[in-house]
Design an enzyme around this catalytic site. Structure first.
Site, short mmCIF file in Angstrom:
data_model
loop_
_atom_site.label_atom_id
_atom_site.label_comp_id
_atom_site.label_asym_id
_atom_site.label_seq_id
_atom_site.Cartn_x
_atom_site.Cartn_y
_atom_site.Cartn_z
N ASP A 191 0.86 -1.17 0.00
CA ASP A 191 0.00 0.00 0.00
C ASP A 191 0.90 1.23 0.00
O ASP A 191 2.13 1.11 -0.17
CB ASP A 191 -0.97 -0.02 1.20
CG ASP A 191 -0.30 0.25 2.54
OD1 ASP A 191 0.95 0.33 2.62
OD2 ASP A 191 -1.04 0.39 3.54
N HIS A 192 0.32 2.40 0.20
CA HIS A 192 1.10 3.64 0.19
C HIS A 192 2.13 3.69 1.32
O HIS A 192 3.22 4.21 1.13
CB HIS A 192 0.17 4.86 0.27
CG HIS A 192 -0.72 4.83 1.47
ND1 HIS A 192 -1.84 4.02 1.54
CD2 HIS A 192 -0.67 5.48 2.65
CE1 HIS A 192 -2.44 4.19 2.71
NE2 HIS A 192 -1.74 5.07 3.41
N CYS A 233 3.13 -2.97 4.12
CA CYS A 233 2.29 -1.83 4.46
C CYS A 233 3.02 -1.06 5.56
O CYS A 233 4.18 -1.33 5.83
CB CYS A 233 0.87 -2.24 4.86
SG CYS A 233 0.67 -3.09 6.45
N GLY A 234 2.38 -0.11 6.18
CA GLY A 234 3.05 0.71 7.18
C GLY A 234 3.68 -0.11 8.30
O GLY A 234 4.85 0.05 8.63
N THR A 235 2.90 -1.00 8.89
CA THR A 235 3.42 -1.86 9.97
C THR A 235 3.64 -3.29 9.53
O THR A 235 4.31 -4.05 10.22
CB THR A 235 2.43 -1.90 11.16
OG1 THR A 235 1.20 -2.48 10.70
CG2 THR A 235 2.20 -0.51 11.74
N ILE A 267 1.25 -5.36 9.55
CA ILE A 267 0.20 -6.11 10.23
C ILE A 267 -1.03 -6.30 9.35
O ILE A 267 -1.47 -7.42 9.10
CB ILE A 267 -0.18 -5.46 11.57
CG1 ILE A 267 1.02 -5.43 12.52
CG2 ILE A 267 -1.37 -6.19 12.21
CD1 ILE A 267 0.81 -4.54 13.75
N GLY A 268 -1.59 -5.21 8.88
CA GLY A 268 -2.82 -5.28 8.10
C GLY A 268 -2.68 -6.10 6.83
O GLY A 268 -3.53 -6.94 6.52
N HIS A 272 10.68 -23.73 9.32
CA HIS A 272 9.73 -24.46 10.15
C HIS A 272 8.28 -24.26 9.73
O HIS A 272 7.45 -25.15 9.93
CB HIS A 272 9.86 -24.07 11.61
CG HIS A 272 11.14 -24.53 12.22
ND1 HIS A 272 11.38 -24.45 13.57
CD2 HIS A 272 12.28 -25.06 11.68
CE1 HIS A 272 12.59 -24.93 13.84
NE2 HIS A 272 13.15 -25.30 12.70
N ASN A 273 7.95 -23.09 9.17
CA ASN A 273 6.55 -22.77 8.86
C ASN A 273 6.24 -22.75 7.37
O ASN A 273 5.10 -22.56 6.99
CB ASN A 273 6.16 -21.41 9.47
CG ASN A 273 6.48 -21.33 10.94
OD1 ASN A 273 7.27 -20.50 11.36
ND2 ASN A 273 5.90 -22.21 11.74
N ARG A 328 7.09 1.40 7.67
CA ARG A 328 7.29 2.52 8.59
C ARG A 328 7.97 2.11 9.88
O ARG A 328 8.25 2.96 10.72
CB ARG A 328 5.94 3.16 8.90
CG ARG A 328 5.31 3.82 7.68
CD ARG A 328 3.99 4.46 8.00
NE ARG A 328 3.47 5.15 6.82
CZ ARG A 328 2.20 5.38 6.60
NH1 ARG A 328 1.29 4.98 7.48
NH2 ARG A 328 1.80 6.01 5.51
N ARG A 367 9.35 -33.19 10.82
CA ARG A 367 8.34 -33.00 11.86
C ARG A 367 7.48 -31.77 11.62
O ARG A 367 6.35 -31.68 12.10
CB ARG A 367 8.99 -32.94 13.24
CG ARG A 367 9.79 -31.67 13.50
CD ARG A 367 10.47 -31.73 14.86
NE ARG A 367 11.04 -30.47 15.26
CZ ARG A 367 12.22 -30.01 14.89
NH1 ARG A 367 12.98 -30.72 14.07
NH2 ARG A 367 12.66 -28.84 15.32
N HIS A 368 8.00 -30.82 10.85
CA HIS A 368 7.26 -29.59 10.58
C HIS A 368 6.15 -29.80 9.56
O HIS A 368 5.17 -29.06 9.55
CB HIS A 368 8.22 -28.49 10.10
CG HIS A 368 9.36 -28.27 11.04
ND1 HIS A 368 9.19 -27.76 12.30
CD2 HIS A 368 10.68 -28.53 10.90
CE1 HIS A 368 10.36 -27.70 12.91
NE2 HIS A 368 11.29 -28.16 12.08
N ARG A 420 2.74 -30.28 11.08
CA ARG A 420 2.18 -29.04 11.61
C ARG A 420 1.65 -28.15 10.49
O ARG A 420 0.58 -27.54 10.62
CB ARG A 420 3.23 -28.32 12.43
CG ARG A 420 3.65 -29.15 13.64
CD ARG A 420 4.92 -28.66 14.26
NE ARG A 420 5.33 -29.58 15.33
CZ ARG A 420 6.56 -29.71 15.74
NH1 ARG A 420 7.53 -29.00 15.18
NH2 ARG A 420 6.86 -30.55 16.71
#
Length: 145
Positions: free
Chosen positions: A8-9, A65-67, A69-70, A98-99, A109, A132-133, A136
């Site tokens: 995003d911006h 994005c900024g963080t 998170i979103g 692992h994931n 940011r 093993r992963h 999961r």
């Protein structure tokens, strides 16, 4: 390897910097936008990159994005995506080993450019260990969205 990248911006400037790094490393990428600092909605770009990964248009994705998170939440809504928000190289390494993270999320940011590049480099260099992963990861895949 072919990478889908989008932001995003709030992540635009870091996305552009990551693209320069990918070019230097001769890593092919597809830029899914945005193309400026003008305000846009991060779910649109998290989704398009995630769908490109699931549809095998690209091998992996990077979203910003900024963080972080979103856009990571948005990407993870797409079935088959394991998007990891990473702010250090150890998490980036483990998210792959692992994931089996197929999308990396970063905060434009909250991360300095040099650290962001180290995270991307680490994430690209590592592979899923399986073993093993695998059990999961299969359980994660069974969880409905």
């Amino acid at each position: 390897m072919k990478i889908g990248i989008g932001s995003d911006h709030g992540g635009f400037e870091l996305k552009e910097y990551i693209k320069e790094f990918l070019e230097e490393q001769k890593v092919e990428y597809v830029d899914y936008g945005t193309n400026s600092n003008e305000s846009v909605d991060y779910p649109d770009f998290g989704r398009v990159v995630a769908e490109a990964v699931v549809n095998k248009e690209v091998d992996r994705g990077i979203v910003v994005c900024g963080t972080g998170i979103g856009i990571s939440i948005a990407a993870n809504k797409v079935k088959g995506i394991r998007c990891a928000l990473c702010s250090d190289t150890y998490s980036a390494k483990m998210s792959r080993q692992h994931n089996n993270a197929n999308v990396l999320a970063l905060g434009g940011r909250v991360l300095g450019r040099d650290l962001a590049i180290e995270i991307v480099k680490t994430w690209l260099e590592n592979e899923f260990e399986g073993g093993r992963h695998e059990r999961r990861i299969n359980k994660i895949g069974e969880i409905g969205c």
